[in-house]
Design an enzyme around this catalytic site. Structure first.
Site, PDB file in Angstrom:
ATOM      1  N   GLY A  89      -6.286  20.120 -34.117  1.00 12.88           N
ATOM      2  CA  GLY A  89      -7.524  19.554 -34.603  1.00 12.88           C
ATOM      3  C   GLY A  89      -7.755  19.940 -36.062  1.00 12.88           C
ATOM      4  N   MET A  90      -7.472  21.204 -36.388  1.00 14.99           N
ATOM      5  CA  MET A  90      -7.660  21.677 -37.761  1.00 14.99           C
ATOM      6  C   MET A  90      -6.741  20.939 -38.710  1.00 14.99           C
ATOM      7  SD  MET A  90      -9.997  23.649 -38.350  1.00 14.99           S
ATOM      8  CE  MET A  90      -9.588  24.309 -39.962  1.00 14.99           C
ATOM      9  N   ASP A  99      -5.752  35.836 -35.948  1.00 17.88           N
ATOM     10  CA  ASP A  99      -5.558  34.394 -35.969  1.00 17.88           C
ATOM     11  C   ASP A  99      -6.661  33.698 -35.178  1.00 17.88           C
ATOM     12  OD1 ASP A  99      -4.232  32.227 -36.789  1.00 17.88           O
ATOM     13  OD2 ASP A  99      -2.774  32.221 -35.162  1.00 17.88           O
ATOM     14  N   ASP A 118       0.806  -1.219   0.000  1.00 17.02           N
ATOM     15  CA  ASP A 118       0.000   0.000   0.000  1.00 17.02           C
ATOM     16  C   ASP A 118       0.843   1.275   0.000  1.00 17.02           C
ATOM     17  OD1 ASP A 118      -2.407  -1.173  -0.201  1.00 17.02           O
ATOM     18  OD2 ASP A 118      -3.161  -0.643   1.772  1.00 17.02           O
TER      19      ASP A 118
END
Lengths: 508, 445
Positions: free
Chosen positions: A429-430, A294, A36
């Protein structure tokens, strides 16, 4: 019984150990079975700690089950007292000791008669509280213990400092970017011309806790640990506290304004307006960044947020109010702080999720299909499966969330870091989308043929199957080495045996 | 040699205050090995937290394991264990369709005396799915011993007649019987490699416990020969002998070329086969290891002890010319590891070195004291101590890697040395930047 694959917050004793190991010269003794003490591994690995973690176990084994711990716990406490001479020893119950129901308090009392160190029993119940609640509770318990002790010894220092000063409460080991946040908080208070009286528990000495009341006010950057302590200091010494997290420009502003009003209540008139403006305009790039063309591309992009209450609430606010991103839903696994969280984000998103079930979170993400996820490591992996980029904003974390470089989430530098994080998540992502649109990266087929030794050598089906099992990142190398080896021996078919032989003989 | 009489192993036993993994960690490699299995760990958040963190990225790959997390109602027996387990197992059956469910008992189920062995057969009949119970808890066992409890439980399920495969009257099956059953979970490539070595000696492997699928468990008939591949499988060995009436071949373990050779030679010996080309094969492997051995010859090593592979590894490293100061080990079964200890003793005699001290249930605090005094060139230890020791200028190798790396057989001998020499090679390379920073202080705190 509950079927569970993953949990957002750990068991109670982890919270206690995080507090204990954050203080200087405090040693925790866990009443626990073998194995533990995994906390030590986490401290040593995730935080790359150079020192031995001051946590040992008083092992619960068969004998303890049969006869009780008897002298074992006491011996372990007194032994540690002699070996390490800590200021404080904390006996830490675990799930196992919760059910054994041994009178640990009695052990503590008996042991403390023999030790130089103070000894206390962490007052946490495994089945009632989680890691975060336990850390909050333990911190308050230790502070109370030393304040009471100081009262008895009449060493309590109630004299306020001459200059405005603050206690920063709740910086812990294994906290999400706590070390970096601390640097930025120090800078913030330095800029505000406020002295830092004490920082607890990180690297603090319990011997100096009697000086806590000297500060003008307390500051609790994270909701998960420290609030109980701040409330107690408020009740007992009338010390005001700030519990706004200075994460994001709006929150920082609110924090500073709150500090300003506390100071003015103490007849110290300060005006930080100019400071806030200058910092927002020049030190933090985040406001300008959101304005720059941007970031127009981020308009109408969707995101979801999930994490601990502190980070998820602040992140939601930043995304919506500072970046103009549409947060589809926000959520937290801090079930105990539900009300506060609801109230924080209710105007920022249409749906609020309060759960500690990662399956539910996963389903929600799949259903709502956001452009980006801001969550914990779990959401990062859900994102991977669904091909949605994810920025990690909260515990639970991995070793990669303990970066070497300076990456605060709080303060003005924090706003820059967060802006980068958000921006990078969306552009990645783009890029993915564009790659999809234009047929992906270069196809690799033409590349592999030139990288291979030559194609004259054939592979037997079994050997080929075996090759397929070798992890991708070394497979090419193994293939080339084996082919080279086979060529040098003038074999024309690579069998399993030849593969093994190559492994034995080729020095890679 | 006159030293041989003095070179008897010395065993010591300390306080048992040492760091190791909880034995439930065995689910992490066993669920991958047994492809149609599902592991249900019946325990608390503490167990779950350990598995979640210790298994790292594996946890995100939809592993075939889960926690049955006990809540307050389970502890105080307000809820019915049978009904609760039935509910969870039915859900697992529906979602994952496993061929077998393993229940891993933990400290908590021990303390509240949950009758898993009693519930399992009833539930098994109820839901039509085999359920195997293994008590792999931290009250009784350390780390790799978890696998031992699982395999021992599986051994009971091995069919003991070959009637379904061979017609009863076919007496010839005894001829085919002239083979062995191997126990111990190894990754598939290692299974293939060891099988290949044995097939070169015309040794027939009748089965392997565990097999890749639960449905392919080997037949173990009374009188069959069984042999272990790992030093931590004593319960399994005992179960096979006592319950399945199998005959155990006691041999050193196939770790390192020396161990592998002895392992194969012992099997050959028992089966009355004269080994062919075995010595040459071993010599060949040693020769190919020379590059690594030159890095460690004469260097000292200290095993803090946490996974029971320590004796075999120490024996191999002594043969490589290293000096072993201490072999810490969680648990020492002198009968099951008898042949391994004997080979260790022989190896020490051969190299004319003193037999290292074997410390059972070590005390990590005392060990750190001894490490401070001895200043070994390498400490093999768990992750809790590795970074702090490195910061004090002591080279460390993280011991858990030996459990997950492929270290068995001739082919993988190099991999062991690759692991052992890695810290030495790396720290040599860093001399220019860190040698004067992370030095060995006279007092380690």
């Amino acid at each position: 019984m509950k079927l569970a694959y993953w949990m957002y917050s750990g068991p109670a004793h982890i919270g206690t150990l995080r507090i204990a190991s954050s203080f200087k010269n405090v040693h925790a003794i866990m009443h626990a079975p073998l194995g533990d003490d995994y906390f030590n591994v986490m401290r040593s690995m995730l935080e790359r700690d150079r020192n031995f973690t001051p946590v040992t176990a008083s092992i619960v084994d068969r004998h303890v089950l049969a006869r009780g711990s008897q002298e074992k716990v006491i011996n372990n406490i007194t032994r540690k007292d002699k070996e390490e001479s800590p200021d404080l020893l904390i006996l830490t119950p675990t799930c196992t000791s919760s059910i054994l129901q041994e009178d640990l308090n009695n052990f503590v009392q008996r042991a403390s008669m023999e030790t130089e160190s103070d000894v206390i029993l962490a007052d946490v119940n495994h089945y009632r509280v989680n890691e975060l609640q336990a850390s909050d509770r333990t911190l308050e318990q230790i502070v109370s213990f030393y304040l009471n002790k100081a009262k008895k010894l009449k060493t309590l220092d109630l004299q306020k400092t001459t200059k405005p000063s603050v206690n920063i409460i709740g910086l812990l080991s294994l906290g999400f970017h706590h070390q970096h946040d601390l640097v930025d908080l120090k800078r913030l208070f330095n800029d505000l011309d406020i002295e830092i009286n004490q920082i607890i528990p990180e690297n603090a000495s319990v011997k100096e806790l009697n000086l806590l009341p000297k500060a003008w006010f307390n500051f609790v950057p994270y909701r998960e640990a420290g609030l109980l302590t701040a409330k107690r200091l408020y009740d007992e010494f009338d010390m005001p506290y700030v519990d706004i997290t200075p994460m994001g420009l709006l929150n920082i502003k609110a924090t500073i304004q709150r500090i300003q009003s506390i100071l003015s209540d103490c007849n110290c008139v300060r005006n930080y307006d100019n400071y806030i403006n200058l910092q927002t305009k020049y030190v933090s790039q985040a406001a300008w960044f959101s304005r720059s063309i941007d970031c127009q591309n981020l308009t109408g992009k969707t995101a979801i947020v999930f994490g601990d209450a502190t980070h998820a609430a602040a992140m939601t606010k930043i995304l919506v109010k500072e970046m103009g991103i549409d947060v589809l839903w926000a959520g937290t696994y801090c079930l105990n702080d539900e009300q506060w969280f609801q109230q924080q984000v209710k105007d920022l998103c249409s749906k609020i999720i309060i759960t500690d079930d990662h399956n539910l979170v996963g389903d929600m993400i799949a259903k709502t299909e956001p452009n980006a996820i801001f969550g914990t490591q779990m959401e990062r992996h859900i994102g991977k499966r669904l091909n949605i980029p994810c920025g990690v904003i909260s515990s639970p974390v991995h070793i990669q969330n303990f970066p070497l470089s300076y990456k605060p989430f709080l303060g003005y530098e924090g706003t820059n870091q967060i802006a980068d994080l958000i921006y990078n998540s969306f552009t990645l992502g783009m890029e993915d989308h564009l790659l999809d649109l234009f047929g992906g990266h270069d196809t690799t087929e033409s590349l592999t043929s030139t990288l291979s030794a030559d194609n004259l050598i054939k592979w037997s089906p079994e050997a080929l199957k075996e090759l397929g099992k070798i992890p991708g990142f070394v497979r090419g190398k193994v293939k080339r080495n084996t082919e080279k080896f086979a060529a040098s021996k003038e074999y024309d078919l690579i069998s399993l045996e030849i593969m093994y032989e190559a492994k034995e003989k080729v020095n890679s | 040699m006159q030293t041989s009489t003095q070179n008897n192993p010395t065993f010591e036993c300390e306080t048992g205050n040492y760091h190791t993994f909880c034995p439930i960690s065995c689910v992490s490699w066993l669920y991958q090995k047994i492809e149609d299995s599902f592991f249900l760990v019946i325990g608390t958040k503490t167990c779950g937290y350990f598995l979640q963190n210790a298994m790292g990225v594996m946890i995100f790959a939809e592993p075939r394991y889960a926690m049955a997390e006990l809540e307050e109602g389970d502890i105080s027996a307000q809820l019915n264990d049978y009904e609760e387990l039935k509910r969870l197992c039915l859900q697992i059956k529906k979602d994952r369709q496993p061929g077998v469910i393993f229940w891993i008992g933990t400290c908590t189920t021990e303390i509240i005396k949950m009758d898993l062995e009693g519930i399992a057969p009833k539930l098994e009949a109820d839901i039509q799915l085999p359920i195997i119970v293994a008590r792999a808890n931290g009250l009784d066992y350390a780390f790799t011993q978890g696998e031992d409890t699982v395999l021992a439980a599986m051994a009971h399920r091995c069919p003991d007649t070959n009637s379904k495969h061979f017609p009863q009257d076919n007496k010839k099956s005894t001829a085919i019987d002239n083979g062995i059953i191997i126990f111990g979970s190894l990754p598939e490539p290692e299974v293939k490699q060891l099988s290949y070595e044995l097939s070169k000696q015309n040794i027939n492997i009748k089965g392997w416990l565990p097999s890749q699928r639960y449905s392919e468990l080997p037949i173990i008939a009374p009188g069959d020969y069984v042999i272990g591949v790992n030093p931590f499988l004593s319960r399994t060995a005992t179960t096979l002998m006592r319950r399945k009436k199998a005959r155990l071949i006691s041999a050193p373990f196939p770790i390192g070329p020396d161990g592998t050779k002895e392992w194969i030679a012992k099997i050959c010996n028992v089966l009355d086969i004269i080994p062919e080309g075995l010595d040459e094969r071993e010599a060949d492997i040693w020769q190919n290891l020379e590059e690594y051995i030159s890095l460690i010859r004469g260097k000292s090593v200290f095993f803090m002890g946490d996974n029971l592979l320590e004796i075999s590894l120490a024996r191999f490293l002594i043969r490589c010319g290293m000096i072993v100061y201490e072999i810490g080990i969680p648990y020492m079964d002198k009968r099951y590891q008898g042949a391994e200890i004997e080979l260790l003793r022989k190896t020490c005699d051969q190299r004319q070195v003193k037999m290292p001290k074997i410390v059972e249930k070590p005390d990590n605090y005392n060990q750190l004291d001894r490490i401070r005094d001895l200043q070994p060139d390498l400490v093999i230890t768990g992750m809790a101590h590795a970074n702090p020791l490195e910061a004090r200028g002591i080279n460390t190798k993280w011991s858990v890697e030996f459990t997950f790396a492929q270290i068995h057989g001739f082919t993988n001998s190099k991999d062991i040395l690759e692991l052992i020499t890695r810290p030495l090679r790396r720290n040599n390379g860093l001399k220019a930047i860190s040698d004067n920073i992370y030095t060995r202080p006279t007092s380690v705190n």
